[in-house]
Design a protein around this motif. Structure first.
Motif, PDB file in Angstrom:
ATOM      1  N   THR A  13      46.519  38.720  41.988  1.00 48.75           N
ATOM      2  CA  THR A  13      47.640  39.461  42.683  1.00 48.75           C
ATOM      3  C   THR A  13      48.282  40.500  41.992  1.00 48.75           C
ATOM      4  O   THR A  13      48.639  41.692  42.402  1.00 48.75           O
ATOM      5  CB  THR A  13      48.065  38.812  43.658  1.00 48.75           C
ATOM      6  N   GLN A  23      47.162  37.157  52.165  1.00 52.25           N
ATOM      7  CA  GLN A  23      47.533  37.842  50.874  1.00 52.25           C
ATOM      8  C   GLN A  23      48.570  38.806  51.614  1.00 52.25           C
ATOM      9  O   GLN A  23      49.601  38.923  50.896  1.00 52.25           O
ATOM     10  CB  GLN A  23      46.494  38.450  50.130  1.00 52.25           C
ATOM     11  N   ARG A  56      51.664  36.668  51.954  1.00 55.00           N
ATOM     12  CA  ARG A  56      52.398  36.472  50.686  1.00 55.00           C
ATOM     13  C   ARG A  56      53.252  37.402  50.074  1.00 55.00           C
ATOM     14  O   ARG A  56      54.333  37.358  49.708  1.00 55.00           O
ATOM     15  CB  ARG A  56      51.274  35.861  49.826  1.00 55.00           C
ATOM     16  N   ASP A  72      38.347  43.209  45.851  1.00 53.12           N
ATOM     17  CA  ASP A  72      38.452  41.384  45.652  1.00 53.12           C
ATOM     18  C   ASP A  72      37.045  40.755  45.863  1.00 53.12           C
ATOM     19  O   ASP A  72      36.484  41.409  46.765  1.00 53.12           O
ATOM     20  CB  ASP A  72      39.549  40.866  46.591  1.00 53.12           C
TER      21      ASP A  72
END
Length: 345
Positions: A191, A218, A221, A289
């Motif tokens: 990340t 994500q 986060r 990703d």
């Protein structure tokens, strides 16, 4: 060499003056008109008569826009001042500063000493509306300047004292505009390899995830770290989708990270949005990703992943990330990247 000093908290600027109209039609105007607080309600009745005026919400948005505009103007003046000082004498030093505030996470200033630099940064953050007075319970900020903008940003955003594994190499590759394949096990900090460049450039990073659960995890986060993150999903209400697209299409965009699935990013509406951002030099990076999904012979193949490479026509660097990949899968991804650079999409 580390330069450590105390940034004294300054008194927050007054919000009692005039405020701009927060409506998107007025917000997008290059010349903003300011009103007294009571005047905004009258302005809405005459200019935006079809919209219900929510005083609390509109005033809150107006103050936010005012603070951001004030901070941006101050930032521009400090950049001009620093450029002028570069050529005046040898009495000035260049400082690279990182803060935890999204609009100015990283900034370079030219000042006589660390103390003057601290005052300039304090003034900037005050104008952004990010600093409060001691009476409001604020504490001094301690800033450490290393001279390494990448490392300063990593420390400020992720609270890591140093890079792990190939993080620095990957970040430098992206910043230099290279198409990059990053193979790094889960939990080793992939990340940071796209978040740090996005924060440094203050542009939008588009991140393509294969799973909604991974996307939402994500997003949460990064939001906990103070990042501005948005996403689009097929089951979102149309009004909510329009709000996200509008905020991304602002200048500057109100988000630094735009999370999507491969199916969503290839829709005409999203492609048009990304093209608009690219044409205004506001699109910094495209991240794919779980890039091993591109391999048609792989267990996790997704047909839509075979099309995401078309995003290369946007002209931004592409970072392909995966936790693991066989030699064959690596070759497939690399061939896709090479083809992406050659083809005039």
């Amino acid at each position: 060499m580390y330069i450590t000093y105390i940034l004294w908290v300054l008194q927050h600027h007054s919000e009692d003056g005039k405020l701009p109209c927060p409506h998107r039609s007025c917000k997008s105007n290059s010349v903003k008109v300011f009103f007294e607080e009571k005047g905004i309600a009258q302005h809405f009745r005459t200019k935006h008569s079809g919209i219900v005026f929510d005083e609390e919400k509109q005033l809150r948005d107006a103050r936010r826009i005012f603070r951001f505009s004030h901070g941006e103007e101050t930032k521009q003046h400090l950049e001009i001042l620093s450029k002028q000082r570069q050529f005046q004498s040898n009495d000035y030093e260049r400082f690279s500063i990182s803060t935890r505030y999204e609009a100015c996470l990283a900034i370079d200033l030219v000042a006589k000493c660390p103390q003057e630099c601290a005052k300039l940064v304090g003034m900037l953050l005050m104008h952004y509306g990010q600093l409060r007075s001691y009476s409001e319970g604020a504490k001094p900020e301690i800033l450490e300047l290393t001279g390494n903008k990448i490392l300063d940003t990593l420390r400020q955003v992720f609270k890591h004292e140093k890079f792990r594994g190939k993080q620095q190499e990957a970040i430098e590759s992206v910043i230099n505009g290279h198409y990059t394949l990053l193979i790094m096990p889960t939990g080793c900090g992939k990340t940071a390899c796209y978040a740090v460049p996005a924060v440094m450039e203050n542009k939008v990073a588009v991140v393509v995830f294969p799973l909604l659960a991974l996307l939402l995890d994500q997003a949460e986060r990064l939001r906990r770290k103070g990042m501005n993150v948005c996403y689009l999903m097929t089951d979102m209400e149309e009004e909510e989708r329009e709000i996200v697209i509008h905020k991304l299409d602002c200048n500057p965009p109100e988000y630094n990270f735009f999370f999507v699935t491969p199916e969503t990013v290839l829709t005409p509406a999203v492609l048009t949005l990304l093209q608009n951002l690219s044409s205004r030099n506001l699109l910094g990076l495209v991240v794919i990703d779980e890039a091993h999904c591109i391999d048609t012979w792989g267990f996790h193949f997704r047909p839509s992943y075979a099309e995401v490479w078309k995003l290369c026509h946007l002209g931004s660097p592409i970072l392909a990330m995966t936790g693991t990949a066989t030699t064959r899968t690596q070759s497939v991804i690399l061939n896709s990247l090479y083809s992406c650079q050659r083809k005039p999409w």
